[in-house]
Design a protein around this motif. Sequence first.
Motif, PDB file in Angstrom:
ATOM      1  N   CYS A  15     -24.858 -39.156  33.886  1.00  0.00           N
ATOM      2  CA  CYS A  15     -25.291 -40.546  33.783  1.00  0.00           C
ATOM      3  C   CYS A  15     -25.755 -41.049  35.149  1.00  0.00           C
ATOM      4  O   CYS A  15     -25.282 -42.080  35.645  1.00  0.00           O
ATOM      5  CB  CYS A  15     -24.178 -41.411  33.211  1.00  0.00           C
ATOM      6  SG  CYS A  15     -23.524 -40.777  31.647  1.00  0.00           S
ATOM      7  N   ARG A  22     -36.819 -48.653  32.132  1.00  0.00           N
ATOM      8  CA  ARG A  22     -36.109 -48.788  33.392  1.00  0.00           C
ATOM      9  C   ARG A  22     -37.022 -49.228  34.533  1.00  0.00           C
ATOM     10  O   ARG A  22     -36.581 -49.907  35.441  1.00  0.00           O
ATOM     11  CB  ARG A  22     -35.483 -47.453  33.707  1.00  0.00           C
ATOM     12  CG  ARG A  22     -34.113 -47.416  34.222  1.00  0.00           C
ATOM     13  CD  ARG A  22     -33.090 -48.321  33.619  1.00  0.00           C
ATOM     14  NE  ARG A  22     -31.825 -47.813  34.074  1.00  0.00           N
ATOM     15  CZ  ARG A  22     -31.161 -46.897  33.400  1.00  0.00           C
ATOM     16  NH1 ARG A  22     -31.579 -46.506  32.211  1.00  0.00           N
ATOM     17  NH2 ARG A  22     -30.062 -46.407  33.887  1.00  0.00           N
ATOM     18  N   ASP A  56     -29.326 -37.793  32.854  1.00  0.00           N
ATOM     19  CA  ASP A  56     -29.223 -39.118  32.238  1.00  0.00           C
ATOM     20  C   ASP A  56     -29.983 -39.109  30.913  1.00  0.00           C
ATOM     21  O   ASP A  56     -30.986 -38.408  30.762  1.00  0.00           O
ATOM     22  CB  ASP A  56     -29.802 -40.201  33.162  1.00  0.00           C
ATOM     23  CG  ASP A  56     -29.333 -41.598  32.774  1.00  0.00           C
ATOM     24  OD1 ASP A  56     -28.400 -42.115  33.443  1.00  0.00           O
ATOM     25  OD2 ASP A  56     -29.867 -42.162  31.794  1.00  0.00           O
TER      26      ASP A  56
HETATM   27  C1  LIG Z   1     -24.425 -48.274  34.593  1.00  0.00           C
HETATM   28  S1  LIG Z   1     -25.642 -47.023  34.713  1.00  0.00           S
HETATM   29  C2  LIG Z   1     -24.960 -46.105  36.074  1.00  0.00           C
HETATM   30  C3  LIG Z   1     -25.951 -45.214  36.715  1.00  0.00           C
HETATM   31  C4  LIG Z   1     -25.447 -44.515  37.966  1.00  0.00           C
HETATM   32  N1  LIG Z   1     -24.317 -43.655  37.703  1.00  0.00           N
HETATM   33  C5  LIG Z   1     -25.104 -45.497  39.057  1.00  0.00           C
HETATM   34  O1  LIG Z   1     -23.913 -45.634  39.393  1.00  0.00           O
HETATM   35  O2  LIG Z   1     -26.022 -46.137  39.567  1.00  0.00           O
HETATM   36  C6  LIG Z   1     -25.258 -46.038  33.292  1.00  0.00           C
HETATM   37  C7  LIG Z   1     -26.224 -44.889  33.018  1.00  0.00           C
HETATM   38  O3  LIG Z   1     -25.631 -44.055  32.035  1.00  0.00           O
HETATM   39  C8  LIG Z   1     -26.631 -43.580  31.160  1.00  0.00           C
HETATM   40  N2  LIG Z   1     -25.904 -43.127  29.955  1.00  0.00           N
HETATM   41  C9  LIG Z   1     -25.086 -43.866  29.170  1.00  0.00           C
HETATM   42  N3  LIG Z   1     -24.537 -43.097  28.199  1.00  0.00           N
HETATM   43  C10 LIG Z   1     -25.034 -41.840  28.394  1.00  0.00           C
HETATM   44  C11 LIG Z   1     -24.826 -40.584  27.738  1.00  0.00           C
HETATM   45  N4  LIG Z   1     -23.994 -40.461  26.692  1.00  0.00           N
HETATM   46  N5  LIG Z   1     -25.486 -39.491  28.190  1.00  0.00           N
HETATM   47  C12 LIG Z   1     -26.313 -39.596  29.272  1.00  0.00           C
HETATM   48  N6  LIG Z   1     -26.549 -40.753  29.933  1.00  0.00           N
HETATM   49  C13 LIG Z   1     -25.909 -41.869  29.502  1.00  0.00           C
HETATM   50  C14 LIG Z   1     -27.577 -44.744  31.007  1.00  0.00           C
HETATM   51  O4  LIG Z   1     -28.871 -44.325  30.602  1.00  0.00           O
HETATM   52  C15 LIG Z   1     -27.560 -45.304  32.441  1.00  0.00           C
HETATM   53  O5  LIG Z   1     -28.583 -44.725  33.210  1.00  0.00           O
END
Ligand SMILES: C[S@@+](CC[C@H](N)C(=O)[O-])C[C@H]1O[C@@H](n2cnc3c(N)ncnc32)[C@H](O)[C@@H]1O
Length: 267
Positions: A63, A12, A85
Amino acid sequence: MTGVVALNRDAREAYDRALHKARVSAYLPGEFVGQESFMRATDILRLAGRARIGPGTSVLDLCCGVGGPGLLIARHYGCRYHGVDASASAVRIAQARARDVQCRFDVAEVPPLPGGRYDVVLLLETMLAFPDKRDLLRHVAAALPLGGRFAFTVEEGSPLTDRERASMPESGTVWLTPLAELQCLLKAAGFSVTLQVECTHLHQAIAQRLYDELRADAGDISRTLGAGTLDSLLTSHRMWSDWLRTGRVRKFAVVAELTEPAASSLP
Ligand SMILES: C[S@@+](CC[C@H](N)C(=O)[O-])C[C@H]1O[C@@H](n2cnc3c(N)ncnc32)[C@H](O)[C@@H]1O
């Protein structure tokens, strides 16, 4: 956003640096706060306000990514904030940016959710990554008291066709849900929807701006992240922009309040 869900998981810091210029340029001044999504700072704060986040409210941000939306909310509303996350490198960035804020971050794949109860659970721009939304909602309900709020954005539409799945990079993280189905799932989990606002056009405009700015900075991004990654980013942003423009996918910001005790116990 999509593409970010999976592409960035292990590196990241490199993504954050390489995409910074394009991301800052894609939003109006003051609207980029480190979000990895199509939401503007204004939309993030408005949704948090509608979820009745205020001083002392306990908030679990599922997340949370690199903490852009979460830290904005924590600074603005003075809530007690816990971000989770799956990406260790995203959480490292979030922690480094959180020095002035009372908050906690953990690296964990959800579900399950961390133990304990929260006044509000957030899930911003990542509902699409969960193929089993019934299971996710059961876990969210179990983390809230009666009257607790679940605030999220959702990508609404019929499931991807095989052809769409073949074209969209990282399509294993794209699980669309028809709105009527999501509403049934929320009801079954004990939630009543208190806010449902369509934000398709706003998100389409940001997706298109991000696409344009990624293209404008393509040389530098390609040198840092590689031509293949640049290509995936451009393809996914172009497809999201098209899908949102044509109505293939609609976006909604939702607040749902837990009004019935969780229907079934968790495994
Ligand atoms: C599109 S980004 C959105 C991040 C934040 N919510 C934002 O709006 O800026 C999606 C995030 O979800 C995390 N993620 C996806 N699936 C996940 C899971 N099952 N458990 C934890 N984190 C997850 C990814 O690592 C990523 O950081």
